[in-house]
Design a protein around this motif. Sequence first.
Motif, PDB file in Angstrom:
ATOM      1  N   LEU A  20       0.825  -1.318   0.154  1.00 38.13           N
ATOM      2  CA  LEU A  20       0.071   0.026   0.060  1.00 38.13           C
ATOM      3  C   LEU A  20       0.896   1.070   0.165  1.00 38.13           C
ATOM      4  CD1 LEU A  20      -2.665  -1.261   2.668  1.00 38.13           C
ATOM      5  CD2 LEU A  20      -2.828  -1.043   0.059  1.00 38.13           C
ATOM      6  N   ALA A  23       2.101   1.879  -3.509  1.00 39.45           N
ATOM      7  CA  ALA A  23       1.006   2.455  -4.324  1.00 39.45           C
ATOM      8  C   ALA A  23       0.847   3.921  -3.995  1.00 39.45           C
ATOM      9  CB  ALA A  23      -0.296   1.737  -4.139  1.00 39.45           C
ATOM     10  N   ALA A  24       0.938   4.400  -2.919  1.00 41.71           N
ATOM     11  CA  ALA A  24       0.933   5.768  -2.285  1.00 41.71           C
ATOM     12  C   ALA A  24       2.287   6.521  -2.843  1.00 41.71           C
ATOM     13  CB  ALA A  24       0.545   5.687  -0.902  1.00 41.71           C
ATOM     14  N   GLU A  99      -8.150  -0.938   2.854  1.00 40.54           N
ATOM     15  CA  GLU A  99      -6.987  -0.904   2.077  1.00 40.54           C
ATOM     16  C   GLU A  99      -7.228   0.596   1.410  1.00 40.54           C
ATOM     17  OE1 GLU A  99      -6.522  -3.694  -1.119  1.00 40.54           O
ATOM     18  OE2 GLU A  99      -6.008  -5.287   0.356  1.00 40.54           O
ATOM     19  N   THR A 103      -4.128   3.648   1.907  1.00 33.04           N
ATOM     20  CA  THR A 103      -3.830   4.220   0.682  1.00 33.04           C
ATOM     21  C   THR A 103      -3.827   5.584   0.578  1.00 33.04           C
ATOM     22  OG1 THR A 103      -3.938   2.007  -0.539  1.00 33.04           O
ATOM     23  CG2 THR A 103      -3.281   3.941  -1.782  1.00 33.04           C
ATOM     24  N   THR A 107      -1.009   8.418   0.945  1.00 32.78           N
ATOM     25  CA  THR A 107      -1.021   9.398  -0.315  1.00 32.78           C
ATOM     26  C   THR A 107      -0.591  10.829   0.226  1.00 32.78           C
ATOM     27  OG1 THR A 107      -2.020   7.808  -1.691  1.00 32.78           O
ATOM     28  CG2 THR A 107      -1.659  10.094  -2.395  1.00 32.78           C
TER      29      THR A 107
END
Length: 348
Positions: A20, A23-24, A99, A103, A107
Amino acid sequence: MTAPLLITRDQSLLDELLRLAAAAGVAPDVAGDVGAALRGWGAAPLVLLGADVAEEMARVAPARRSRVYLVAWGVVPDELFRVALAVGAESVAQLPSSEAWLTETLTDLGDAEPTQGLVVGVIGGSGGAGATTFACALGQVAARSGRAVVVDADPLGPGIDRVLGLEERHGVRWDGLCQTTGRLSARSLREALPRREGLGALTWHAGPPGTLQAFAVREVLSAARRGHDLVVVDLPRTADPVVDEVVARCDRLLVVAVPTVAGVASAVRICARHRDPTSVRLVLRGHGVEPAAIARATGVAVLARMADQRGLAEAIDLGLGPVRSRRSNLGRAATEVLDQLSLIQAAA
């Protein structure tokens, strides 16, 4: 940006949190024992504490701090919520259902310079006062020295993208945001909006009027405040619970009024509906009734006044926005208001 801190010895949980974080776009620090966790506890902007080490951390009683979240797989037993309270966690995030929220939270940390911008509402004291134009002018001037966004909260208005010359720019509109749920990150919102340099705009697609959804408004204003130095909200004059909530979330409310007898009478009603002497201010457009008399009638102080601007419709039709020059009437008035708001904010 200091890296977020992940505290867990559960390898599957760690792998998921690292995924995660990737992804961020952030690189976290990882602590597998209490000693390493305590060393990074105070400096990390965010702490994700695995359920497997939560009781152990609670026993050592680390210093209370904000932005600590306990993370667990699946259904969370009641005992874990008591442990979360003991360790000072703000909430418990359950995977995989949390999730998206995790994230987006990670972010937000990717913003190199996190901000807590000023939210300014602009509303017309009467019909045709020019509130939308002035809201866009504030955004244009503010964007020359920082990040600004104009949020269109009036589904029956002309559309601020048209006033700013952004109607051909691709980006998300209210129509899309009102269909989504979950936490909205500051960077995601900022990068998704139609924009020109430092100025973004959130408005409606052309067509039948839409409807503001309360949950979407809350998330948008929160993300916009975190991601911009100034958030300007163009407000409708109609009474509506969602609009009232938007007004409540504004740091300042500017009532744009025309100094005619009819204009002042209408402005009196608007100011009475949003009466807060600490945050409501008047901006006058045109000449007529004296500012002191208008202030007495409305019970609201006059922050700025401006004359009508020649060539305004032409500038908007050309896609240049209302402010072609800071020396224009709108440019000077917007600059004066922003300077005054900065002083008020600093004093507060």
